[in-house]
Design a protein around this motif. Structure first.
Motif, short mmCIF file in Angstrom:
data_model
loop_
_atom_site.label_atom_id
_atom_site.label_comp_id
_atom_site.label_asym_id
_atom_site.label_seq_id
_atom_site.Cartn_x
_atom_site.Cartn_y
_atom_site.Cartn_z
N MET A 1 38.76 53.36 49.49
CA MET A 1 39.33 53.66 48.58
C MET A 1 38.81 52.72 47.25
N LYS A 2 38.80 53.05 46.15
CA LYS A 2 38.31 52.46 45.13
C LYS A 2 39.25 52.23 43.90
N HIS A 3 39.23 51.03 43.52
CA HIS A 3 40.02 50.53 42.37
C HIS A 3 39.40 50.68 41.16
N THR A 4 40.07 51.38 40.04
CA THR A 4 39.47 51.60 39.10
C THR A 4 40.22 51.19 37.76
N THR A 5 39.84 50.60 36.75
CA THR A 5 40.47 50.23 35.48
C THR A 5 39.97 50.94 34.25
N VAL A 6 40.63 51.78 33.59
CA VAL A 6 40.01 52.39 32.39
C VAL A 6 40.73 51.75 31.08
N GLN A 7 40.30 51.74 29.91
CA GLN A 7 40.86 51.29 28.61
C GLN A 7 41.09 52.50 27.80
N ILE A 8 42.40 52.60 27.14
CA ILE A 8 42.65 53.91 26.51
C ILE A 8 43.25 53.63 25.06
N GLN A 9 43.36 54.62 24.34
CA GLN A 9 43.67 54.24 23.06
C GLN A 9 45.17 55.12 22.79
N ASN A 10 45.97 54.42 21.89
CA ASN A 10 47.21 55.20 21.55
C ASN A 10 48.32 54.38 22.37
N LEU A 11 48.05 53.42 23.26
CA LEU A 11 49.14 52.95 24.16
C LEU A 11 49.98 51.92 22.94
N LYS A 12 51.35 52.49 23.07
CA LYS A 12 52.16 51.83 22.12
C LYS A 12 53.39 50.79 22.72
N CYS A 13 53.85 51.18 23.97
CA CYS A 13 54.97 50.69 24.51
C CYS A 13 55.32 50.99 26.06
N GLY A 14 56.44 50.52 26.42
CA GLY A 14 56.95 50.89 27.91
C GLY A 14 57.18 52.51 28.05
N GLY A 15 57.55 53.18 26.95
CA GLY A 15 57.64 54.72 27.20
C GLY A 15 56.38 55.31 27.61
N CYS A 16 55.37 54.92 26.80
CA CYS A 16 53.98 55.23 27.09
C CYS A 16 53.52 54.94 28.37
N VAL A 42 44.76 51.11 32.23
CA VAL A 42 45.48 51.80 33.28
C VAL A 42 44.65 51.66 34.29
N SER A 43 45.23 50.97 35.55
CA SER A 43 44.51 50.81 36.76
C SER A 43 45.23 51.74 37.81
N PHE A 44 44.20 52.06 38.84
CA PHE A 44 44.79 53.26 40.15
C PHE A 44 43.60 52.94 40.95
N TYR A 45 44.13 53.62 42.12
CA TYR A 45 43.28 53.94 43.29
C TYR A 45 43.03 55.11 43.43
N HIS A 46 41.63 55.35 43.76
CA HIS A 46 41.47 56.76 44.27
C HIS A 46 40.24 56.80 45.46
N ASN A 47 39.91 57.90 45.71
CA ASN A 47 38.70 57.92 46.66
C ASN A 47 37.61 58.86 46.20
N LEU A 48 37.71 59.75 45.57
CA LEU A 48 36.53 60.45 45.07
C LEU A 48 36.35 60.26 43.51
N GLU A 49 35.02 60.55 43.19
CA GLU A 49 34.63 60.44 41.70
C GLU A 49 35.50 61.57 40.89
N GLU A 50 35.50 62.73 41.64
CA GLU A 50 36.04 63.71 40.86
C GLU A 50 37.36 63.48 40.48
N GLU A 51 38.23 62.44 41.08
CA GLU A 51 39.63 62.27 40.97
C GLU A 51 39.81 61.39 39.58
N LEU A 52 38.55 60.76 39.62
CA LEU A 52 38.64 59.82 38.09
C LEU A 52 38.25 60.85 37.03
N ASN A 53 37.59 61.66 37.19
CA ASN A 53 37.33 62.60 36.20
C ASN A 53 38.74 63.35 35.66
N VAL A 54 39.49 63.66 36.79
CA VAL A 54 40.84 64.50 36.65
C VAL A 54 41.74 63.50 35.83
N VAL A 55 41.63 62.20 36.20
CA VAL A 55 42.43 61.14 35.69
C VAL A 55 42.07 60.84 34.12
#
Length: 90
Positions: A1-16, A42-55
């Protein structure tokens, strides 16, 4: 299982963050989703590279594109809707 962290735009609050965690956790093969509002990550675990693209696609569809991607007005507007939904479902 792979741990991935991505940086995103428009994140404002706990609701987001709530919307992101809820929506990404529904995706097959995605586990332990966390959001850091201080670093816009945003951090998460996944198994396949395709799952990263879906995220990445799901985040963009919700209005939270990756840093470096085009951040159009419609994406910004979607992020406000996602934010509001996240606040109501907390």
């Amino acid at each position: 299982m792979k741990h991935t962290t991505v940086q995103i735009q428009n994140l404002k609050c706990g609701g987001c963050a709530n919307t992101i965690v809820t929506q990404l956790s529904k995706l097959e093969g995605i586990f332990d989703v966390t959001v850091n509002n201080d670093t816009d990550e945003v951090s998460f675990y996944h198994n396949l590279e395709e799952e990263l693209n879906v995220v990445k696609t799901k985040l963009s569809d919700l209005g939270y594109p990756m840093v470096g991607e085009q951040n159009s007005l419609p994406k910004k507007a979607k992020s406000f809707v996602s934010c509001a939904v996240g606040r109501m479902t907390k």
